[in-house]
Design an enzyme around this catalytic site. Structure first.
Site, PDB file in Angstrom:
ATOM      1  N   ARG A  71       0.846  -1.207   0.000  1.00  0.00           N
ATOM      2  CA  ARG A  71       0.000   0.000   0.000  1.00  0.00           C
ATOM      3  C   ARG A  71       0.879   1.254   0.000  1.00  0.00           C
ATOM      4  NH1 ARG A  71      -4.074  -3.324   3.233  1.00  0.00           N
ATOM      5  NH2 ARG A  71      -2.950  -3.148   5.182  1.00  0.00           N
ATOM      6  N   PHE A 128     -11.419  -5.511  -5.792  1.00  0.00           N
ATOM      7  CA  PHE A 128     -11.420  -6.400  -4.615  1.00  0.00           C
ATOM      8  C   PHE A 128     -10.946  -5.592  -3.396  1.00  0.00           C
ATOM      9  CE2 PHE A 128     -10.166  -8.845  -8.386  1.00  0.00           C
ATOM     10  CZ  PHE A 128     -11.151  -9.822  -8.446  1.00  0.00           C
ATOM     11  N   ASP A 183     -15.920  -3.957  -4.971  1.00  0.00           N
ATOM     12  CA  ASP A 183     -15.947  -5.259  -4.297  1.00  0.00           C
ATOM     13  C   ASP A 183     -17.351  -5.819  -4.497  1.00  0.00           C
ATOM     14  OD1 ASP A 183     -14.037  -6.547  -1.784  1.00  0.00           O
ATOM     15  OD2 ASP A 183     -16.090  -7.312  -2.008  1.00  0.00           O
ATOM     16  N   SER A 184     -17.445  -7.148  -4.614  1.00  0.00           N
ATOM     17  CA  SER A 184     -18.783  -7.731  -4.822  1.00  0.00           C
ATOM     18  C   SER A 184     -19.600  -7.728  -3.533  1.00  0.00           C
ATOM     19  CB  SER A 184     -18.647  -9.155  -5.372  1.00  0.00           C
ATOM     20  OG  SER A 184     -17.882  -9.929  -4.482  1.00  0.00           O
ATOM     21  N   ALA A 235     -16.179  -8.186 -10.036  1.00  0.00           N
ATOM     22  CA  ALA A 235     -14.966  -7.651 -10.669  1.00  0.00           C
ATOM     23  C   ALA A 235     -14.950  -7.891 -12.171  1.00  0.00           C
ATOM     24  CB  ALA A 235     -13.737  -8.308 -10.037  1.00  0.00           C
ATOM     25  N   ASP A 276      -6.367  -7.389  -6.311  1.00  0.00           N
ATOM     26  CA  ASP A 276      -5.980  -8.184  -5.137  1.00  0.00           C
ATOM     27  C   ASP A 276      -7.114  -9.136  -4.774  1.00  0.00           C
ATOM     28  OD1 ASP A 276      -4.640  -9.131  -2.912  1.00  0.00           O
ATOM     29  OD2 ASP A 276      -5.315  -7.498  -1.622  1.00  0.00           O
ATOM     30  N   CYS A 315      -2.771 -14.395  -3.475  1.00  0.00           N
ATOM     31  CA  CYS A 315      -2.494 -14.811  -2.093  1.00  0.00           C
ATOM     32  C   CYS A 315      -2.710 -16.308  -1.917  1.00  0.00           C
ATOM     33  CB  CYS A 315      -3.345 -14.015  -1.105  1.00  0.00           C
ATOM     34  SG  CYS A 315      -5.103 -14.245  -1.338  1.00  0.00           S
TER      35      CYS A 315
HETATM   36  N1  SAH Z   1      -7.377  -5.840  -1.236  1.00  0.00           N
HETATM   37  C1  SAH Z   1      -7.947  -6.077   0.055  1.00  0.00           C
HETATM   38  C2  SAH Z   1      -8.140  -7.552   0.380  1.00  0.00           C
HETATM   39  C3  SAH Z   1      -8.962  -8.300  -0.639  1.00  0.00           C
HETATM   40  S1  SAH Z   1      -9.781  -9.682   0.036  1.00  0.00           S
HETATM   41  C4  SAH Z   1      -7.109  -5.383   1.134  1.00  0.00           C
HETATM   42  O1  SAH Z   1      -6.018  -4.888   0.851  1.00  0.00           O
HETATM   43  O2  SAH Z   1      -7.538  -5.365   2.278  1.00  0.00           O
HETATM   44  C5  SAH Z   1     -10.743 -10.191  -1.324  1.00  0.00           C
HETATM   45  C6  SAH Z   1     -12.012  -9.391  -1.549  1.00  0.00           C
HETATM   46  O3  SAH Z   1     -12.537  -9.784  -2.820  1.00  0.00           O
HETATM   47  C7  SAH Z   1     -13.138  -9.634  -0.547  1.00  0.00           C
HETATM   48  O4  SAH Z   1     -13.504  -8.417   0.041  1.00  0.00           O
HETATM   49  C8  SAH Z   1     -14.304 -10.197  -1.385  1.00  0.00           C
HETATM   50  O5  SAH Z   1     -15.574  -9.688  -0.993  1.00  0.00           O
HETATM   51  C9  SAH Z   1     -13.959  -9.712  -2.762  1.00  0.00           C
HETATM   52  N2  SAH Z   1     -14.466 -10.525  -3.881  1.00  0.00           N
HETATM   53  C10 SAH Z   1     -14.512 -11.864  -3.972  1.00  0.00           C
HETATM   54  N3  SAH Z   1     -14.975 -12.230  -5.196  1.00  0.00           N
HETATM   55  C11 SAH Z   1     -15.205 -11.088  -5.881  1.00  0.00           C
HETATM   56  C12 SAH Z   1     -15.661 -10.797  -7.214  1.00  0.00           C
HETATM   57  N4  SAH Z   1     -15.976 -11.766  -8.060  1.00  0.00           N
HETATM   58  N5  SAH Z   1     -15.767  -9.514  -7.591  1.00  0.00           N
HETATM   59  C13 SAH Z   1     -15.437  -8.512  -6.727  1.00  0.00           C
HETATM   60  N6  SAH Z   1     -15.008  -8.723  -5.474  1.00  0.00           N
HETATM   61  C14 SAH Z   1     -14.883  -9.989  -5.050  1.00  0.00           C
END
Ligand code: SAH
Length: 392
Positions: free
Chosen positions: A210, A226, A248-249, A278, A296, A336
């Site tokens: 970040r 995400f 985010d979804s 996404a 991410d 991850c």
């Molecule tokens: N980048 C974040 C962590 C991401 S965790 C940070 O730095 O804190 C992954 C995230 O992806 C979750 O919040 C989940 O709700 C979201 N997610 C999962 N599938 C998704 C999709 N198809 N489209 C958008 N978001 C999604």
């Protein structure tokens, strides 16, 4: 106390002598009777040489080693290991007035396999990834509160315990009751909700990444895909981004992101948060709308069996970003998934780049922060992989 003994097959002591922290079930020659999951066991070689002690469990990992050699695993052991973990973070300058959240214990990387502890202000949020650590939770909580800063300990293992254990991983406070916190990371403030949030409530592993993003954000239009609690978005705002869109979804994640932006940049019109899938958002957004994109996603491959599909997911996702990013743009892309190697992730991103026909250069290769250390004898502990790419 009489500690049961597990004997290994011939030649299977080698990896333990190199401090690899796991004994696989195939290496075990004989188990004592009446062993209970989570029991502390001594591990001996085929000739009876004592190799160390650890927690036994059912599954492909049979023992997670806590101590190599004759040392005892008692109250003092936990106190000492936790103190070492705390002192290490402090010596690295990770615990400051403007940074009061940190991963305090990162399992194997802190020589405490099966245990994760994240510290948010005065609250330690603890996760057991093994039945052994679940059994030890009360004594670990006690030892945690002996550390400076720790006032209460929340235990949250409902999603992390191997379900075969059939244990009842009740969530709740082991000590104290602080119910939520505003943690400070590099001077930015974040609401942390460990009761309802994912994992322990916040992804501390991306802190350094970040910070890097903040450096590149000035004047850019940023898409944080995400976004979860909006970590990258808040840093992009401070870095002087022209516009930040968080996607985010999960509607809950979008609410968390909005709250965190509000906490740091009240009424700032540069930020928008959108609850959307996404892939759908990337497919529908106009070409060149953003010149800094963060991808991410959650782990696309959670186990070996899901590897092929997972890699396909990373390829497709990155291909969309390469197609749409503005010329001269920067892409921060992550995986991850523990089972996805650095090389496999890079190959997936390479294929996506090639498909898009864009010229792409690697600017940085990223991983988790220093509060998520990796034992050099246990490379499996390095799970976060990231690439920062410049797209012409
Ligand atoms: N980048 C974040 C962590 C991401 S965790 C940070 O730095 O804190 C992954 C995230 O992806 C979750 O919040 C989940 O709700 C979201 N997610 C999962 N599938 C998704 C999709 N198809 N489209 C958008 N978001 C999604």
């Amino acid at each position: 106390m009489n500690i049961p003994e597990i004997r290994l097959k011939r030649g299977k002591e080698e990896s333990l002598k190199r401090f690899h922290p796991w004994v696989f079930s195939g290496a075990v020659a004989s188990l004592p009777d009446n062993l209970q999951e989570g029991d502390l066991v001594k591990v001996v070689s085929s000739t009876g040489e004592l190799l160390g002690s650890g927690h036994w469990q059912i599954g492909s990992i049979a023992v997670r080693m806590l101590e190599f050699g004759p040392g005892h695993v008692d109250d003092e052991f936990y106190r000492h290991r936790l103190r070492q973990a705390y002192d290490m973070r402090q010596s690295l300058g990770l615990l400051r007035e403007d940074n009061d959240c940190v991963r305090l214990v990162h399992g194997e990387g802190d020589f405490l396999p099966g245990l994760v502890v994240d510290l948010y202000g005065n609250t330690a949020v603890m996760q057991a990834h093994s039945p052994g650590m679940h059994m030890e939770r009360a004594r670990i909580a006690e030892a945690l509160t002996e550390l400076p800063q720790v006032g209460s300990v929340y235990y949250k293992s409902d999603t992390t315990l191997p379900f075969k254990a059939g244990l009842d991983p009740v969530n709740g406070y082991l000590l104290g009751t602080e119910s939520e916190a505003v943690a400070t990371e590099n001077g930015l403030r974040f609401n942390i909700d460990w009761l309802r949030g994912q994992k322990t409530g916040f992804f501390l592993d991306q802190r350094d990444n970040r910070t890097l993003l903040e450096r590149y954000a000035k004047g850019r239009e940023v898409l944080n895909m995400f976004c979860y609690t909006g970590g990258f978005s808040v840093y992009a705002m401070r870095g002087g981004a022209k516009r930040v869109v968080s996607v985010d979804s999960s509607a809950k994640a979008i609410a968390l992101t909005r709250a965190n932006i509000e906490l740091n940049f009240p009424d700032d019109p540069r930020h928008t948060a959108i609850a959307e899938d996404a892939f759908k958002y990337l497919a529908e957004m106009p070409d060149g709308a953003f010149d800094l994109i963060v991808l991410d996603p959650p782990a696309f491959a959670k186990h070996r069996g899901a590897l092929k599909n997972g890699l396909l997911g990373y390829r497709k996702l990155n291909a969309r970003a390469f197609e749409k990013i503005r010329p001269g743009g920067i892409l921060f892309t992550f995986s991850c998934s523990q089972v996805v190697s650095k090389d496999a992730f890079r190959a997936a991103v390479f294929t996506a780049a090639a498909q898009s026909g864009r010229k792409v250069r690697i600017l940085h290769q990223l991983t988790q922060g220093a509060d998520h250390p990796v034992s050099i004898y246990h490379p499996e502990g390095e799970y976060l992989k990231g690439l920062v790419l410049q797209v012409e």
